[in-house]
Design a protein around this motif. Structure first.
Motif, mmCIF file in Angstrom:
data_model
loop_
_atom_site.group_PDB
_atom_site.id
_atom_site.type_symbol
_atom_site.label_atom_id
_atom_site.label_comp_id
_atom_site.label_asym_id
_atom_site.label_seq_id
_atom_site.Cartn_x
_atom_site.Cartn_y
_atom_site.Cartn_z
ATOM 1 N N TYR A 133 0.807 -1.207 0.000
ATOM 2 C CA TYR A 133 0.000 0.000 0.000
ATOM 3 C C TYR A 133 0.848 1.267 0.000
ATOM 4 O O TYR A 133 1.891 1.337 0.658
ATOM 5 N N CYS A 137 2.386 11.722 0.943
ATOM 6 C CA CYS A 137 2.121 10.342 0.554
ATOM 7 C C CYS A 137 3.438 9.668 0.190
ATOM 8 O O CYS A 137 4.347 10.309 -0.356
ATOM 9 N N ALA A 174 -3.792 3.218 0.512
ATOM 10 C CA ALA A 174 -4.366 3.267 -0.835
ATOM 11 C C ALA A 174 -3.519 2.393 -1.747
ATOM 12 O O ALA A 174 -2.352 2.162 -1.454
ATOM 13 N N ARG A 222 -5.024 7.556 -5.126
ATOM 14 C CA ARG A 222 -6.178 6.667 -5.314
ATOM 15 C C ARG A 222 -7.035 6.665 -4.039
ATOM 16 O O ARG A 222 -6.642 7.188 -3.007
ATOM 17 N N GLN A 223 -8.189 6.038 -4.150
ATOM 18 C CA GLN A 223 -9.116 6.036 -3.027
ATOM 19 C C GLN A 223 -8.505 5.330 -1.823
ATOM 20 O O GLN A 223 -7.924 4.244 -1.959
ATOM 21 N N ASN A 224 -8.659 5.920 -0.658
ATOM 22 C CA ASN A 224 -8.106 5.351 0.554
ATOM 23 C C ASN A 224 -9.006 4.242 1.077
ATOM 24 O O ASN A 224 -10.230 4.303 0.967
ATOM 25 N N ILE A 225 -8.356 3.216 1.648
ATOM 26 C CA ILE A 225 -9.087 2.026 2.051
ATOM 27 C C ILE A 225 -9.242 1.948 3.561
ATOM 28 O O ILE A 225 -10.349 1.879 4.089
ATOM 29 N N TRP A 277 -8.283 3.557 7.387
ATOM 30 C CA TRP A 277 -7.958 4.814 8.056
ATOM 31 C C TRP A 277 -7.650 4.555 9.518
ATOM 32 O O TRP A 277 -8.248 3.674 10.136
#
Length: 119
Positions: free
Chosen positions: A32, A50, A99, A104-107, A109
């Protein structure tokens, strides 16, 4: 249980430093990208930095470039954010998220850690 846990927040004077950590349990961070976000009261959530899954590529918001450094240790399954020359405007709750790639979309948190910069 899949979990991300941030730590290292606290109260620091302007110009000071803090090191945040994001630790994963129940899964490996190896595959990730990890993004640090922050949200101050009354403001929108902001992407701060990031790091790619390999650690080769990093991104920083203009507001923190030259002051913050993101790094990862895939052996320890952690990602860190070294924050130097802190300013009062860095005050926020800081979150880490996974992500597939940066942007990209975060999975997953974390729950967040409070950073307060004040004299």
């Amino acid at each position: 249980q899949v979990q991300l846990v941030e730590s290292g927040g606290g109260l620091v004077q302007p110009g000071g430093s803090l090191r945040l950590s994001c630790a994963a349990s129940g899964f490996t961070l190896d595959y990730y990208a990890i993004t640090w976000f922050r949200q101050a009261p009354g403001k929108e959530r902001e992407g701060v930095s990031c790091i790619s899954s390999s650690g080769v590529t990093t991104y920083y918001a203009d507001s923190v470039k030259g002051r913050f450094t993101i790094s990862r240790d895939n052996v320890k399954n952690t990602v860190s954010l070294q924050m130097n020359s802190l300013k009062p405007e860095d005050t926020a709750v800081y979150y880490c998220a996974t992500a597939p790639e940066c942007g990209r979309q975060n999975i997953y948190w974390g729950q967040g850690t409070q950073v307060t910069v004040s004299s």
